[in-house]
Each structure stands twice: as structure tokens, then as C-alpha cells.
Write an enzyme that holds these catalytic residues in place. Structure first.
Site: not given
Ligand code: IPE
Ligand code: IPE
Ligand code: MG
Length: 258
Positions: A45, A139, A28
Site C-alpha cells: 500500500h 487537474l 489493484d
Molecule cells: C477494488 O479492489 C478496490 C480498490 C482498489 C480500492 P479489491 O482488491 O478490493 O477488489 P476485489 O475484492 O478483488 O474485487
Molecule cells: C488495492 O490493492 C488496494 C486496496 C484495495 C486498498 P489490494 O490490497 O487489493 O492488493 P491485492 O489485490 O491483494 O494484491
Molecule cells: Mg485487490
């Protein structure tokens, strides 16, 4: 009931050893990483894919046997359509570009989640990648895509309900092992270490069943900045913990030396 070396499961015994067999990560913070640099979220991303590469390599070198990465949750469809589309493109490109190298490094790739929602092009690539790498044993890399912990338990329960309907099982016979045996990662040990980057301290519908006794590690580091050094910090934290699985600390010490 007293504990003996016999009634401790292999999972528990291995769990006491310093290196986790199975690491699960919520990657995240990509969006915030990009925003800090005045870049579009997508740039975060893309940078996140680099971090995946480094962490896969480092886990292999450290002796981790299974790595499970949360790439796209069942709730991420709620994001703007454009971001979802770009994430799908990135997933497809990463599958195409990385698979040869993963295969060369003897990584077995598996996709967990409800892949029926993905475009045909992606489903085909997934099948090819899984078939190509099926016999690799360096792995196991599970990519959770359109994954939700609630979905996983629901589909397991549906399979069990079918077995009851077919007369293969009675409702009273159903125990936790039956449920575990129908989840996405049924043939793999549950995660020993869970890592979430990006500062949030929540599970976000990741592996809710399988994390029942997993050690949790949260870090503020944003996913694109998570590197070998950060992984080492998480592994060090894991190694310093005592996993008790309901027992007392003294019992655990005895079992370790039994
Ligand atoms: C969780 O991250 C999903 C992934 C990392 C793929 P999110 O950014 O979507 O989670 P929330 O919505 O903040 O809980
Ligand atoms: C996690 O990073 C990746 C996915 C959920 C696909 P985020 O896109 O949630 O990044 P933040 O939380 O907005 O910084
Ligand atoms: Mg996020």
C-alpha cells in the site's frame, strides 16, 4: 432518426479525440506486489502511494483533465481490522503530506464516497484539503474512499425521492439525467477511459453508472509497478479505439469530419 453534427453531445465529440478527458483507475495489486517481495501487505500500500504520485503528475502532463482513483471500496471494511486501520493511517498521512504539493501544482482534490464513516480526524483533513484546492483547475483529482457504485446510485435515488415527496418532481418526470445530476461526480463528464491494474477483470462496485460507455483497459501490472510508461500504453490503447455510442463506424467517421 439520422445523426447530424447537432445531435451529438459535447461528451461524445470530445470522446473521439485522442486524449481522454477523464481517466478512472482501480488501483489493484498492492498486496500481491508485497507478497512477491516477502513483505507485509502494508508495504504494498505504501509503494502504491508512490505510484499515485507518478500517475497524477503524468496525467497532468498528458492533458488529462480529471483523474478518479479508487482508494478504498465500501467492501474493503471486510479486510482484517489491522489492515483497515493501517489504510486509514496511510490515507491521513498522504492527505497531510501531499496536499501542499497538489495545491502548488493546481490540482483540485475531491473525495467521493460515504465519508461519514471515517474518523473525525480524517473528515476534518478532507474538508481542509478540499477547501484549499477548490479553485484549482489544472487537474481534478477525485479520490474514491468508502465509495461504492451501488451506494452512489442509492443516495441519488434518495435525493430524488425527497424531491418527489416535496412535490418538486413527479415519478414520471424522472429520467436518467435526473439520476446523473445527483451522483457524486454530477458536475464532471463521465470517464472516457477506465484502467484496472492487478489482473482482475471486474468493476468491484466502482463507478457502475458512470462507466456505461467508458473504454475499459485491464493490465496484469500490479499497481505499485504502474508508472508513466504503463499509463502511456493505456492512453495509446484508448487512442486506437473507435467509440461508437450506438452508432455505426461509418456514422462516427462522418461525425468526426462534420
Ligand atoms: C477494488 O479492489 C478496490 C480498490 C482498489 C480500492 P479489491 O482488491 O478490493 O477488489 P476485489 O475484492 O478483488 O474485487
Ligand atoms: C488495492 O490493492 C488496494 C486496496 C484495495 C486498498 P489490494 O490490497 O487489493 O492488493 P491485492 O489485490 O491483494 O494484491
Ligand atoms: Mg485487490
Amino acid at each position: 432518426m439520422s445523426s447530424t453534427a447537432q445531435d451529438i453531445s459535447r461528451e461524445e465529440r470530445d470522446g473521439y479525440v485522442g486524449i481522454p478527458r477523464h481517466v478512472a483507475i482501480i488501483m489493484d495489486g498492492n498486496g500481491r506486489w508485497a507478497r512477491k517481495r516477502h513483505l507485509p501487505r502494508f508495504a504494498g500500500h505504501k509503494a502504491g502511494v508512490e505510484a499515485v504520485r507518478e500517475v497524477v503528475k503524468s496525467c497532468g502532463e498528458k492533458g488529462v483533465q480529471i483523474l478518479t482513483l479508487f482508494a478504498f471500496s465500501s467492501e474493503n471494511w471486510r479486510r482484517p481490522q489491522k489492515e483497515v486501520g493501517l489504510l486509514m493511517d496511510l490515507f491521513l498521512t498522504a492527505l497531510e503530506h501531499e496536499i501542499k504539493k497538489l495545491h502548488k501544482n493546481e490540482v483540485q482534490l475531491r473525495i467521493i464516497g460515504d465519508t461519514s464513516a471515517f474518523p473525525d480526524k480524517i473528515c476534518k483533513r478532507i474538508e481542509q484539503a478540499e477547501t484549499l484546492t477548490a479553485d484549482n483547475h489544472q487537474l481534478v483529482l477525485n479520490i474514491a474512499a468508502n465509495y461504492g457504485g451501488k451506494w452512489d446510485i442509492t443516495q441519488a435515488v434518495q435525493q430524488l425521492a425527497n424531491k418527489v415527496q416535496q412535490g418538486e418532481l413527479t415519478p414520471e418526470q424522472i429520467n436518467d439525467q435526473h439520476i446523473a445530476a445527483h451522483l457524486s461526480m454530477k458536475d464532471l463528464p463521465e470517464p472516457d477511459l477506465f484502467i484496472r491494474t492487478g489482473g482482475e477483470q471486474r468493476i468491484s462496485n466502482f463507478l457502475i453508472w458512470q462507466l456505461a460507455y467508458t473504454e475499459l483497459y485491464f493490465t496484469d501490472v500490479l499497481w505499485p509497478d504502474f508508472d508513466r510508461n504503463e499509463l502511456e500504453k493505456a492512453l495509446d490503447s484508448f487512442a486506437s479505439r473507435q467509440r461508437r455510442f450506438g452508432r455505426t463506424g461509418e456514422q462516427v467517421e462522418q461525425l468526426k469530419h462534420a
